[in-house]
Design a protein around this motif. Structure first.
Motif, PDB file in Angstrom:
ATOM      1  N   ALA A  76       0.831  -1.200   0.000  1.00 29.38           N
ATOM      2  CA  ALA A  76       0.000   0.000   0.000  1.00 29.38           C
ATOM      3  C   ALA A  76       0.868   1.254   0.000  1.00 29.38           C
ATOM      4  O   ALA A  76       0.656   2.171  -0.800  1.00 29.38           O
ATOM      5  CB  ALA A  76      -0.925  -0.006   1.205  1.00 29.38           C
ATOM      6  N   VAL A  77       1.864   1.275   0.873  1.00 29.08           N
ATOM      7  CA  VAL A  77       2.716   2.457   0.954  1.00 29.08           C
ATOM      8  C   VAL A  77       3.486   2.648  -0.346  1.00 29.08           C
ATOM      9  O   VAL A  77       3.570   3.756  -0.879  1.00 29.08           O
ATOM     10  CB  VAL A  77       3.682   2.334   2.156  1.00 29.08           C
ATOM     11  N   TYR A  78       3.987   1.539  -0.871  1.00 29.37           N
ATOM     12  CA  TYR A  78       4.788   1.630  -2.099  1.00 29.37           C
ATOM     13  C   TYR A  78       3.978   2.221  -3.246  1.00 29.37           C
ATOM     14  O   TYR A  78       4.467   3.064  -3.989  1.00 29.37           O
ATOM     15  CB  TYR A  78       5.309   0.246  -2.474  1.00 29.37           C
ATOM     16  N   SER A  79       2.724   1.789  -3.372  1.00 32.62           N
ATOM     17  CA  SER A  79       1.969   2.332  -4.503  1.00 32.62           C
ATOM     18  C   SER A  79       1.406   3.711  -4.194  1.00 32.62           C
ATOM     19  O   SER A  79       1.289   4.535  -5.100  1.00 32.62           O
ATOM     20  CB  SER A  79       0.868   1.378  -4.950  1.00 32.62           C
ATOM     21  N   THR A  80       1.065   3.975  -2.928  1.00 31.20           N
ATOM     22  CA  THR A  80       0.552   5.308  -2.620  1.00 31.20           C
ATOM     23  C   THR A  80       1.639   6.358  -2.836  1.00 31.20           C
ATOM     24  O   THR A  80       1.354   7.459  -3.306  1.00 31.20           O
ATOM     25  CB  THR A  80       0.047   5.372  -1.169  1.00 31.20           C
ATOM     26  N   LEU A  81       2.873   6.007  -2.533  1.00 31.35           N
ATOM     27  CA  LEU A  81       3.967   6.957  -2.753  1.00 31.35           C
ATOM     28  C   LEU A  81       4.133   7.284  -4.227  1.00 31.35           C
ATOM     29  O   LEU A  81       4.702   8.306  -4.588  1.00 31.35           O
ATOM     30  CB  LEU A  81       5.278   6.391  -2.199  1.00 31.35           C
ATOM     31  N   GLY A  82       3.655   6.404  -5.088  1.00 26.43           N
ATOM     32  CA  GLY A  82       3.758   6.659  -6.525  1.00 26.43           C
ATOM     33  C   GLY A  82       2.808   7.724  -7.018  1.00 26.43           C
ATOM     34  O   GLY A  82       2.948   8.211  -8.123  1.00 26.43           O
ATOM     35  N   GLY A  83       1.809   8.057  -6.212  1.00 28.55           N
ATOM     36  CA  GLY A  83       0.877   9.104  -6.642  1.00 28.55           C
ATOM     37  C   GLY A  83      -0.433   8.534  -7.147  1.00 28.55           C
ATOM     38  O   GLY A  83      -0.593   7.318  -7.292  1.00 28.55           O
ATOM     39  N   LEU A  84      -1.359   9.427  -7.431  1.00 27.33           N
ATOM     40  CA  LEU A  84      -2.715   9.013  -7.771  1.00 27.33           C
ATOM     41  C   LEU A  84      -2.754   8.168  -9.035  1.00 27.33           C
ATOM     42  O   LEU A  84      -3.459   7.173  -9.116  1.00 27.33           O
ATOM     43  CB  LEU A  84      -3.593  10.255  -7.953  1.00 27.33           C
ATOM     44  N   ARG A  85      -1.955   8.558 -10.028  1.00 24.68           N
ATOM     45  CA  ARG A  85      -2.019   7.833 -11.285  1.00 24.68           C
ATOM     46  C   ARG A  85      -1.590   6.386 -11.117  1.00 24.68           C
ATOM     47  O   ARG A  85      -2.150   5.479 -11.729  1.00 24.68           O
ATOM     48  CB  ARG A  85      -1.124   8.510 -12.319  1.00 24.68           C
ATOM     49  N   ILE A  86      -0.560   6.171 -10.302  1.00 24.51           N
ATOM     50  CA  ILE A  86      -0.100   4.803 -10.055  1.00 24.51           C
ATOM     51  C   ILE A  86      -1.198   4.020  -9.348  1.00 24.51           C
ATOM     52  O   ILE A  86      -1.477   2.863  -9.678  1.00 24.51           O
ATOM     53  CB  ILE A  86       1.165   4.815  -9.181  1.00 24.51           C
ATOM     54  N   ILE A 140      -7.924  -6.772  -2.205  1.00 21.48           N
ATOM     55  CA  ILE A 140      -7.817  -5.943  -1.007  1.00 21.48           C
ATOM     56  C   ILE A 140      -6.890  -4.751  -1.230  1.00 21.48           C
ATOM     57  O   ILE A 140      -7.162  -3.649  -0.761  1.00 21.48           O
ATOM     58  CB  ILE A 140      -7.278  -6.792   0.177  1.00 21.48           C
ATOM     59  N   ILE A 141      -5.792  -4.994  -1.973  1.00 24.88           N
ATOM     60  CA  ILE A 141      -4.771  -3.942  -2.115  1.00 24.88           C
ATOM     61  C   ILE A 141      -5.342  -2.628  -2.642  1.00 24.88           C
ATOM     62  O   ILE A 141      -5.112  -1.579  -2.049  1.00 24.88           O
ATOM     63  CB  ILE A 141      -3.612  -4.428  -3.017  1.00 24.88           C
ATOM     64  N   PHE A 156       3.747  -6.857  -5.927  1.00 22.77           N
ATOM     65  CA  PHE A 156       4.832  -5.891  -5.817  1.00 22.77           C
ATOM     66  C   PHE A 156       5.425  -5.598  -7.189  1.00 22.77           C
ATOM     67  O   PHE A 156       5.665  -4.439  -7.549  1.00 22.77           O
ATOM     68  CB  PHE A 156       5.918  -6.431  -4.879  1.00 22.77           C
ATOM     69  N   LEU A 157       5.620  -6.658  -7.965  1.00 25.92           N
ATOM     70  CA  LEU A 157       6.180  -6.477  -9.313  1.00 25.92           C
ATOM     71  C   LEU A 157       5.275  -5.603 -10.165  1.00 25.92           C
ATOM     72  O   LEU A 157       5.744  -4.718 -10.874  1.00 25.92           O
ATOM     73  CB  LEU A 157       6.335  -7.832  -9.996  1.00 25.92           C
ATOM     74  N   ILE A 158       3.970  -5.860 -10.079  1.00 25.45           N
ATOM     75  CA  ILE A 158       3.040  -5.084 -10.917  1.00 25.45           C
ATOM     76  C   ILE A 158       3.070  -3.612 -10.503  1.00 25.45           C
ATOM     77  O   ILE A 158       3.152  -2.721 -11.357  1.00 25.45           O
ATOM     78  CB  ILE A 158       1.621  -5.662 -10.814  1.00 25.45           C
ATOM     79  N   ILE A 159       3.042  -3.375  -9.189  1.00 27.24           N
ATOM     80  CA  ILE A 159       3.082  -1.984  -8.733  1.00 27.24           C
ATOM     81  C   ILE A 159       4.398  -1.334  -9.161  1.00 27.24           C
ATOM     82  O   ILE A 159       4.436  -0.194  -9.615  1.00 27.24           O
ATOM     83  CB  ILE A 159       2.902  -1.907  -7.210  1.00 27.24           C
TER      84      ILE A 159
END
Lengths: 373, 500
Positions: free
Chosen positions: A136-146, A283-284, B433-436
């Motif tokens: 969750a943190v990893y993708s949220t840090l990427g920003g809204l588009r991610i 869930i993610i 993780f890979l996809i993200i």
């Protein structure tokens, strides 16, 4: 804090993705257990309850869009500020943020519980929580588009699970739905209310609205999203109630997951394992959007950078996952959130609507007086 | 007038021929390769000097010296430039400039007393001839590969794309040992922002030297922390010209047999030019096969490890019995067994790559067949796992890009470890993780996973399935080329009714 949000064009999203955002947030842990809750209230006519709930959500969405359209490019926090002033507005917005954090927490602990029941009884909730919070943190840090990308891709990557329901679907006993139309109206409404936790998620529209590029094209994806979620809940309810008899449904906690046990192939069986694991991908997007919603709200109201608040939120959440692992505690939390969310998501927009309209009228009159003077 | 005066004071010339020789010899310490000869010619002293290994001495004798010495003229800078039948003549007056050009293969003529020196480029490059592509071999289609010579590569490219639109922009890379590079794009097609970004990145590069195109790629990539290459490095000119024609940007560097292509999507690493040369259905089949094999390569061994370690229930009884029998004698946990065999495969691959071809084959047979069989018979590994590992190793070699293939092979190890520790949850975590991670990557600022996300329906006909040519009327729109249309689809594909 500005009432309207200025969004740079390079972080805005197309309205098309609203479909995936809303369905991703609506379909989460709730779907796994919802057929049972509806059945306990509405019995054989559960499908009517789902129908009622979906139609009601469409109305709520209509009202939400109507409220948002009264402003140029505002989100719920800006609207609160506009209507209630600084202190009261911020207070109500804070309730919204707390609701987001609480929902996020409930999603986390529910899923961890499911994993521990179905796959790893001995797995530490801390490890599971860590896995999900890292993602969750990893993708949220990427920003809204991610994050929207995650919703979109994971939506596609998880919907194949529906194919695994074909096997139980062909074994449905249609007698389970008889007698039809015998449940009294209050029970049907209670059944509809039982879906509320599952259908949470439409409130993200209040936050994400300023980021939409082509606002004219947003109606179709939004309504389609609600209809799609309603349809999926409908399908799962019908299959569950048709496949199990009433007693079995009432006894099983995660009825939907039990259904997947009946599909098997020559090289793999017990697909409920795969489904529970794959459910992480369902869930993610939930966690990501809720985490974003909470931290974005904090940024809007308290001006705390999201990079700080994301970590500041993640750590207490993780500790919470670790401490709370009793089924009854989790159920209690979910019930409370259910209560709060019900008023906030399904009733609150109707209270907001007249206020917004009165305020607009008042503003127009004031402007008119000024012009006359 | 003023300008000329200042120039004269700054200038290193005029100088005595002997002193010039002395200066140059001091610069190139005890260099025996500096050929410096002084000719007395009708009262003038002519100094001719060059680095003997850098130039074509036959041309010097035939073209330059013959002209200079045969005529009885008085030579000045102007008359030399006018009358020597060579077209690369230049005047220069600074010592530094003279030295760099000396290294780059210029021949200098200095008439004593003149304020400038004349130079001719007579570079003699030793180069290998064109050969077949080694790392990206193809079955059908053009076989020729780029070589280490920039001029040859430019020649190959220009001869494939004879369009005045094609631009070869010269950019010098490296501060201490500068190297020539070319930014290649089609002026009327390539996206201007992308070209500017690439040019900017190349010009801003502050490094001592650029070893190779693959190194340059790592210098200018969007993210250096990831395992995935974000630019495509190819040795196939047809692949390069195909990409440039579609509006992408190429970079080639001197002394490197690879061209960098940017921007790139994740999916283009699994596209081969062969998909185009084949019938569309066969090409699509191969492309889908490559995607599946990438998936197998990452997932197969971890799935085995996870299900044998934690989830016996997943495997149907019949299959479980045969797996159980093959594992009965194995004393190690599945994760250790899998890592051991994966390591063995990697060893074989690496040894095969380092050794001379003939020995390499022998090692392959010894390692693969002998060690494999012996390991099973000795009861160290199960033969079912050997089958899985071999399949996933084979699958990883199907990626047309060697860089991507290697990345995928490396990815297997963390996946196996995750599966060994957390079972199926670990696998799902790894994949998520890979996809993200892939979603977060960009190539030259363009999303890496496009056209899947950001979703673009029109581009899908080039990615997973290659549609027939008449449907390929548009360029890859996700990269926003200036010219979006390759050909008019309606004109190309007129529909007729039956028997008309």
């Amino acid at each position: 804090m500005d009432i309207n949000v200025k969004v740079k064009s390079n972080i805005s999203i197309r309205a098309f993705y609203l479909f995936f955002i809303i369905t991703s947030l609506q379909l989460g842990v709730g779907v796994m257990g919802v057929p049972r809750f509806i059945y306990l209230e509405a019995g054989a006519d559960s499908w009517i309850s789902v129908l009622i709930a979906t139609s009601y959500i469409l109305v709520v969405l209509f009202v939400m869009i109507f409220i948002l359209k009264q402003y140029d490019n505002a989100d719920i926090f800006g609207i609160h500020r506009d209507l209630f002033g600084k202190w009261l507005g911020n207070l109500i917005s804070s309730v919204y943020i707390i609701y987001f954090i609480a929902t996020l927490f409930s999603v986390l602990i529910t899923y961890i519980e499911v994993v521990r029941i179905f796959i790893f009884p001995t797995l530490s909730p801390l490890v599971m929580g860590l896995l999900m919070i890292i993602l969750a943190v990893y993708s949220t840090l990427g920003g809204l588009r991610i994050m929207v990308g995650v919703c979109f891709l994971f939506f596609i990557l998880t919907h194949w699970l529906l194919l695994l329901l074909i096997e139980p679907a062909v074994q449905i006993d249609w007698d389970h739905f008889l007698p039809m139309f015998q449940t009294p109206m209050p029970d049907l409404l209670k059944g509809a209310r039982a879906t509320s936790y599952t259908f949470f998620g439409i409130e993200i529209l209040f936050l994400i609205y300023p980021f939409i590029q082509n606002k004219k094209g947003m109606h179709f994806p939004i309504y389609m999203a609600a209809i799609w979620s309603g349809l999926l809940v409908m399908i799962t309810t019908i299959i569950t109630l048709g496949f199990f008899n009433g007693e079995q449904v009432a006894r099983r906690e995660w009825t939907l997951l039990s259904l997947f046990k009946f599909q098997q192939f020559s090289f793999i069986e017990r697909l409920d394992f795969v489904v529970v694991a794959e459910w992480m991908m369902v869930i993610i997007p939930n966690i990501i959007l809720l985490l974003w919603g909470a931290t974005y709200g904090i940024k809007r109201i308290y001006k705390l950078p999201q990079k700080v608040s994301i970590y500041a939120l993640a750590i207490p959440l993780l500790i919470g996952c670790w401490l709370l692992d009793e089924h009854f505690q989790i159920q209690w939390i979910i019930d409370k959130i259910n209560e709060l969310g019900f008023w906030l998501v399904y009733v609150y927009p109707f209270l907001l609507l007249p206020l917004v309209l009165i305020k607009k009228k008042w503003k127009q009159r004031k402007r008119g007086e000024k012009n006359e003077a | 007038m003023k300008k000329a005066k200042r120039k004269a004071t700054n200038s290193f010339f005029p100088i005595k021929a002997e002193k010039l020789k002395q200066t140059l010899e001091d610069q190139f310490e005890n260099s025996t390769d500096l050929s410096f000869s002084i000719f007395e010619h009708s009262g003038q002293k002519l100094a001719v000097f060059y680095l003997s290994y850098q130039v074509n001495s036959e041309r010097i004798e035939n073209m330059l010296l013959k002209t200079l010495l045969d005529s009885q003229k008085e030579w000045t800078v102007e008359t030399i430039l006018n009358e020597v039948p060579l077209n690369t003549g230049q005047k220069m007056d600074k010592l530094e400039e003279l030295l760099t050009n000396l290294i780059n293969g210029h021949v200098f003529v200095y008439v004593e007393g003149e304020k400038q020196v004349v130079s001719y480029l007579m570079l003699n490059i030793e180069q290998r001839s064109l050969t077949k592509a080694e790392t990206e071999s193809v079955v059908i289609g053009p076989q020729v590969a780029f070589t280490e010579s920039l001029v040859t590569n430019l020649n190959i490219l220009r001869w494939r794309m004879r369009s005045p639109d094609l631009v070869f922009e010269k950019i010098m890379l490296g501060k201490r040992t500068p190297k020539e590079a070319r930014l290649i794009y089609l002026k009327s097609v390539a996206n201007e922002t992308d070209v500017n970004t690439m040019r900017q990145r190349l010009q801003d590069l502050e490094v001592d030297e650029v070893e190779d195109a693959n190194v340059l790629m790592q210098y200018v990539e969007d993210s250096s922390l990831t395992i995935f290459p974000q630019f495509y490095s190819t040795e196939l000119p047809d692949r390069a010209s195909y990409a440039i024609n579609k509006g992408r940007i190429g970079v080639i560097v001197e002394n490197s047999p690879a061209a960098i292509l940017a921007p790139t999507t994740f999916f283009s690493f699994f596209e081969s030019t062969e998909d185009l040369y084949m019938r569309w259905n066969a090409g699509s089949f191969l492309r889908i096969l490559r995607f599946i094999s990438m998936f197998i390569s990452v997932m197969l061994t971890p799935m085995y490890v996870a299900s044998v370690t934690f989830h016996y229930e997943l495997i149907p009884t019949q299959l479980l019995i045969s797996i159980g029998q093959s594992r009965a004698n194995v004393p190690f946990p599945p994760i250790f067994e899998a890592l051991l065999l994966e390591l063995l495969i990697e060893l074989l691959r690496e040894a095969g790559a380092r050794l001379p071809t003939k020995v390499g084959q022998t090692i392959g047979i010894v390692g693969g067949v002998v060690v494999g069989t012996a390991a099973v018979q000795a009861g160290i590994t199960s033969n079912i796992l050997i089958i899985f590992i071999t399949i996933s190793a084979l699958a990883s070699f199907t990626a047309p890009s060697y860089l991507m293939g290697t990345s995928i092979r490396v990815l297997r190890f963390p996946m196996i470890i995750l599966a060994g520790i957390l079972g199926i949850m670990g696998i799902v975590f790894g994949i998520s993780f890979l996809i993200i991670h892939l979603l977060r990557l960009t190539s030259l600022g363009r999303p890496y996973l496009t056209p899947i996300y950001p979703f673009r329906m029109v581009d899908l006909n080039k990615v997973l399935i290659r549609f027939p040519q008449q449907f390929q009327g548009k360029r890859f729109l996700s990269f926003r080329p200036k010219d979006r249309v390759r050909f008019n689809k309606k004109k190309a594909h007129e529909k007729k009714d039956i028997d008309e």
